[in-house]
Design a protein around this motif. Structure first.
Motif, PDB file in Angstrom:
ATOM      1  N   GLU A 156      -3.737   7.015 -16.652  1.00 46.16           N
ATOM      2  CA  GLU A 156      -4.608   5.913 -16.254  1.00 46.16           C
ATOM      3  C   GLU A 156      -3.793   4.636 -16.105  1.00 46.16           C
ATOM      4  OE1 GLU A 156      -8.942   3.970 -17.397  1.00 46.16           O
ATOM      5  OE2 GLU A 156      -7.968   5.374 -18.772  1.00 46.16           O
ATOM      6  N   ILE A 157      -4.126   3.855 -15.095  1.00 45.07           N
ATOM      7  CA  ILE A 157      -3.420   2.593 -14.836  1.00 45.07           C
ATOM      8  C   ILE A 157      -4.431   1.466 -14.665  1.00 45.07           C
ATOM      9  CG2 ILE A 157      -1.377   3.637 -13.789  1.00 45.07           C
ATOM     10  CD1 ILE A 157      -2.611   3.081 -11.036  1.00 45.07           C
ATOM     11  N   LYS A 158      -3.986   0.235 -14.946  1.00 41.93           N
ATOM     12  CA  LYS A 158      -4.824  -0.943 -14.762  1.00 41.93           C
ATOM     13  C   LYS A 158      -4.362  -1.760 -13.554  1.00 41.93           C
ATOM     14  CE  LYS A 158      -7.273  -0.050 -18.421  1.00 41.93           C
ATOM     15  NZ  LYS A 158      -8.673   0.408 -18.274  1.00 41.93           N
ATOM     16  N   ARG A 159      -3.066  -1.638 -13.252  1.00 42.19           N
ATOM     17  CA  ARG A 159      -2.502  -2.408 -12.144  1.00 42.19           C
ATOM     18  C   ARG A 159      -3.038  -1.891 -10.811  1.00 42.19           C
ATOM     19  NH1 ARG A 159       3.838  -3.471 -12.307  1.00 42.19           N
ATOM     20  NH2 ARG A 159       3.072  -4.443 -14.232  1.00 42.19           N
ATOM     21  N   GLN A 160      -3.247  -2.807  -9.886  1.00 43.30           N
ATOM     22  CA  GLN A 160      -3.728  -2.446  -8.559  1.00 43.30           C
ATOM     23  C   GLN A 160      -2.551  -2.309  -7.581  1.00 43.30           C
ATOM     24  OE1 GLN A 160      -6.951  -1.707  -7.619  1.00 43.30           O
ATOM     25  NE2 GLN A 160      -7.321  -1.817  -9.838  1.00 43.30           N
ATOM     26  N   TYR A 161      -2.528  -1.190  -6.862  1.00 44.86           N
ATOM     27  CA  TYR A 161      -1.475  -0.959  -5.872  1.00 44.86           C
ATOM     28  C   TYR A 161      -2.088  -0.884  -4.477  1.00 44.86           C
ATOM     29  CZ  TYR A 161       1.349   0.365  -9.939  1.00 44.86           C
ATOM     30  OH  TYR A 161       2.020   0.371 -11.134  1.00 44.86           O
ATOM     31  N   SER A 162      -1.235  -1.036  -3.484  1.00 36.68           N
ATOM     32  CA  SER A 162      -1.649  -0.917  -2.088  1.00 36.68           C
ATOM     33  C   SER A 162      -0.435  -0.471  -1.283  1.00 36.68           C
ATOM     34  CB  SER A 162      -2.166  -2.262  -1.559  1.00 36.68           C
ATOM     35  OG  SER A 162      -1.102  -3.208  -1.500  1.00 36.68           O
ATOM     36  N   GLU A 163      -0.625  -0.235   0.013  1.00 32.86           N
ATOM     37  CA  GLU A 163       0.523   0.136   0.854  1.00 32.86           C
ATOM     38  C   GLU A 163       1.582  -0.960   0.821  1.00 32.86           C
ATOM     39  OE1 GLU A 163      -0.182   2.485   4.675  1.00 32.86           O
ATOM     40  OE2 GLU A 163      -2.103   1.446   4.402  1.00 32.86           O
ATOM     41  N   GLN A 164       1.128  -2.216   0.738  1.00 30.58           N
ATOM     42  CA  GLN A 164       2.057  -3.342   0.721  1.00 30.58           C
ATOM     43  C   GLN A 164       2.626  -3.604  -0.669  1.00 30.58           C
ATOM     44  OE1 GLN A 164      -1.115  -3.502   2.161  1.00 30.58           O
ATOM     45  NE2 GLN A 164      -0.168  -2.981   4.134  1.00 30.58           N
ATOM     46  N   LYS A 165       1.917  -3.148  -1.707  1.00 32.95           N
ATOM     47  CA  LYS A 165       2.378  -3.345  -3.076  1.00 32.95           C
ATOM     48  C   LYS A 165       2.460  -1.991  -3.788  1.00 32.95           C
ATOM     49  CE  LYS A 165       0.510  -8.037  -3.629  1.00 32.95           C
ATOM     50  NZ  LYS A 165      -0.379  -8.908  -4.443  1.00 32.95           N
ATOM     51  N   PRO A 166       3.524  -1.222  -3.513  1.00 34.44           N
ATOM     52  CA  PRO A 166       3.657   0.117  -4.117  1.00 34.44           C
ATOM     53  C   PRO A 166       4.139   0.054  -5.558  1.00 34.44           C
ATOM     54  CG  PRO A 166       5.575  -0.390  -2.795  1.00 34.44           C
ATOM     55  CD  PRO A 166       4.629  -1.541  -2.597  1.00 34.44           C
TER      56      PRO A 166
END
Length: 253
Positions: A200-210
């Motif tokens: 489980e993770i709390k950090r948010q990722y995206s294509e721009q923020k891997p």
């Protein structure tokens, strides 16, 4: 919804998948990627095909390296076969002879038809089998190609090092419905990819923020779906190429 990340290591490739799981999920380690909703049966089949393709590429990356051989074997006029049933019997016997001589060898063999000749032929990936043995045991025709896998595989101008996904997809697509059954013949001792349990993770990722690359790896691919699924591919940082080696690999491309 809760957000998790899962790592899969296959040879020199690390894949990180980020996806949502239900809030009430008790056993996160056993949580699977939610299946998307399909508009029709064709979408469902394409999804299943994509899963199979990715599993196959992971298997190739986990088992083969620049020390491995890629061979293309054809049948002479004298030994030409006309059905895949015949070809599979010959393929299986051939792999069996190689394994008898080299018990620790790892092999994946594929059948297909030539685009121009329409004749059945075979491709093979092998680790731990001497080139001389392959040539000696394949007496049914010609060894058209036999060479070591590349140390530097480039896709869209990016050096992926020992990421053999391109070759894996090429071989995966050799199968046709005419063949039936499995897409390849693999030895039982193939190494399976190392798949970690989801966390489980709390950090948010995206294509721009891997997610940060594992130590010794570099990011080469990022993508997302409309369902919130994120995929990131990292490859082990390739060794620097000398001019001589770069010229040789460009000639092989």
């Amino acid at each position: 919804m809760r957000r998790v990340i899962r790592n899969t290591y296959s040879g020199s490739v690390c894949e990180r998948e980020v996806y949502d799981i239900p809030e009430l999920t008790r056993n996160i380690k056993a949580a699977r990627i939610p299946k998307p909703r399909f508009q029709n049966e064709e979408e469902r089949e394409q999804h299943k095909l994509g899963i199979s393709r990715r599993r196959h590429a992971r298997l190739v990356n986990a088992n083969f390296s620049p020390s491995s051989l890629y061979s293309t074997l054809t049948f002479s006029n004298e030994y030409e076969v006309h059905t895949f049933e015949e070809a599979k019997r010959i393929r299986d016997n051939f792999v069996r002879r190689l394994k008898y001589a080299c018990p620790e060898a790892r092999i994946m063999a594929y059948l297909g038809r030539g685009k121009s000749t329409n004749r059945i032929h075979m491709h093979m990936l092998s680790e731990g089998v001497p080139e001389e043995l392959i040539r000696r045991q394949w007496y049914l025709g010609s060894v058209v190609r036999i060479e070591h896998l590349k140390e530097h595989c480039c896709y869209d101008g990016v050096d992926h090092g020992q990421d053999y996904t391109g070759l894996a997809n090429y071989l995966f697509d050799h199968w046709t419905p005419e063949q039936g059954g499995h897409r390849w013949k693999g030895t039982k001792n193939l190494i399976q990819p190392e798949r970690e349990n989801p966390k489980e993770i709390k950090r948010q990722y995206s294509e721009q923020k891997p997610p940060r690359a594992p130590k010794g790896y570099v990011l080469v691919e990022s993508k997302a779906t409309r369902y919130g699924y994120l995929y990131f591919k990292y490859v082990r940082i390739p060794p620097k190429r000398t001019r001589k080696k770069a010229k040789h690999e460009n000639m092989r491309s």
